[in-house]
Enzyme design. Sequence first.
Site, PDB file in Angstrom:
ATOM      1  N   TYR A  74     -25.830 -40.169  15.254  1.00 42.55           N
ATOM      2  CA  TYR A  74     -26.476 -41.443  14.922  1.00 42.55           C
ATOM      3  C   TYR A  74     -25.580 -42.308  14.039  1.00 42.55           C
ATOM      4  CZ  TYR A  74     -31.158 -39.644  16.305  1.00 42.55           C
ATOM      5  OH  TYR A  74     -32.248 -39.143  16.982  1.00 42.55           O
TER       6      TYR A  74
ATOM      7  N   GLU B 120     -36.944 -47.463  16.693  1.00 45.07           N
ATOM      8  CA  GLU B 120     -37.579 -47.055  17.953  1.00 45.07           C
ATOM      9  C   GLU B 120     -37.672 -48.233  18.927  1.00 45.07           C
ATOM     10  OE1 GLU B 120     -37.539 -44.048  18.189  1.00 45.07           O
ATOM     11  OE2 GLU B 120     -37.645 -43.358  16.118  1.00 45.07           O
TER      12      GLU B 120
END
Length: 473
Positions: free
Chosen positions: A408, A328
């Site tokens: 991803y 993140e």
Amino acid sequence: MMNRRILLSLWTIIFIMTGFEIQPAEANHHRLISRPHYQIEAQYDPHLDQVRAHMVVTLPKNQFKKQKEVYFHLFPNAFRQWRFDQVSKPTKPGFIDISKVSVNRQSVKPVVRETIMKVPLPKTVSNENQSKIDLDFMLQLPRGGTRLNTFKNTAFLAQWYPMLAVKDREGWHIDPYTTTGDPFYSIMSDFDITIHTPRGYEVISTAQDQNQQTGNSFHLKQNNVRDFAAVITRDYRVLRKNVDGIEVNLWYLDGMEDVITSLHQAALNGMHFYNQRFGKYPYREVDVVLGETGFGIAGMEYPGLVTSVPKIPTREGEKAAINVVVHELAHQWWYGVVGNNQVKEPWLDEGLTTFSEFLYMQEKMNEHDKSFLDRVTVRTNEIHRTVGLTSAEPLYRYPDSVYGLMVYVRPAAMLYDLMKQVGTEKMMKILSSYYKTYQYRVATTGDFIKLAKQVTGKNLDPFFQKWLYFKSQ
Ligand SMILES: [Zn+2]
């Protein structure tokens, strides 16, 4: 974002083989670009789970000249009548109601259709250089919502205000909400937000949070960010420490004490690691807020604020969610500072972020599984052969079950392969040049490929065709 499926896939891949005014110093030329300005005065009511607010949005100069309308996203309306999985359905619905809309003091009637609001611009104002849109909103926070959520004495305000939609050469981007990926696309804006709370609450936000409190009011200002998130809480405690002149705060709840030291250290190390490799994070603070923010979400990025679960599952049990925190945080570079259309090209921020995460986990935690990337390559080739999906599609095309692998992990495998071919130094040069060139802007897949070719001096078209589009030449 990182969802639980992606997290679990790291461990079970074998079995499933079946994102105060802070003006960045180096960015003076960006001052010339006029940005949207949001002024919001909000009152939080924890008993009703409501936020009542007045908002004034000043549109960027000249950009909306001769326009007949402007569009806003009303993402909280996704939680009014849940159209998605029952498992992720809020236990209590949420929504946003808009009233008293005016443009340059002329009252107008907006048209709201689920998560999109059209605000007509009166003819007289559309010729003016700058328009100000005034409105009131009432936000009903969902219980059990995704990202936008309430939990005990905490309200997570994510995509919580009417967000100006992006208009670019392709026109208005007014794509609907979806639960796969992050259906959010916004441009750099300036925010001046005041939140009034009952006594005993604290506000953690995209802005620098300390010294902005007067009584029970929090005055939060932040320029040059894509979005503004806030967490209003009576329950969180904090660990604070500086790295490279950035205040890195770890916010936690009772019962998380066993992981907070290692997660705070990971956040500090992660910020330093990415600063050194990609270029400096341009803001003064980042908040890491530990906790659940909705079904399936392990972590989520907002400018200057990320959320993460405290622990992740392992074969043996559980461990501190270091990879989620550093994932993140990497989004501060890829999505936060360098933007992209996350709806149209989700791989661009998620692929770069997953690669950054893996790089950190390899170098700092000695956790790297080359065979995992090889398995993902084989599996994603199979997915492509079976259903025809590539790694560079708009997010609506992906079923949730393959989204993480295609968007991803395969792009992360691609970037590892590129690093193997061009060397670590050149690879870091690609990323730091990309960061510098596109900071505060919106980059595209084409921009990234062009830059990689420039930096390496190689014709990388066949390389990207193979990895992103599954084409062999
Ligand atoms: Zn992510």
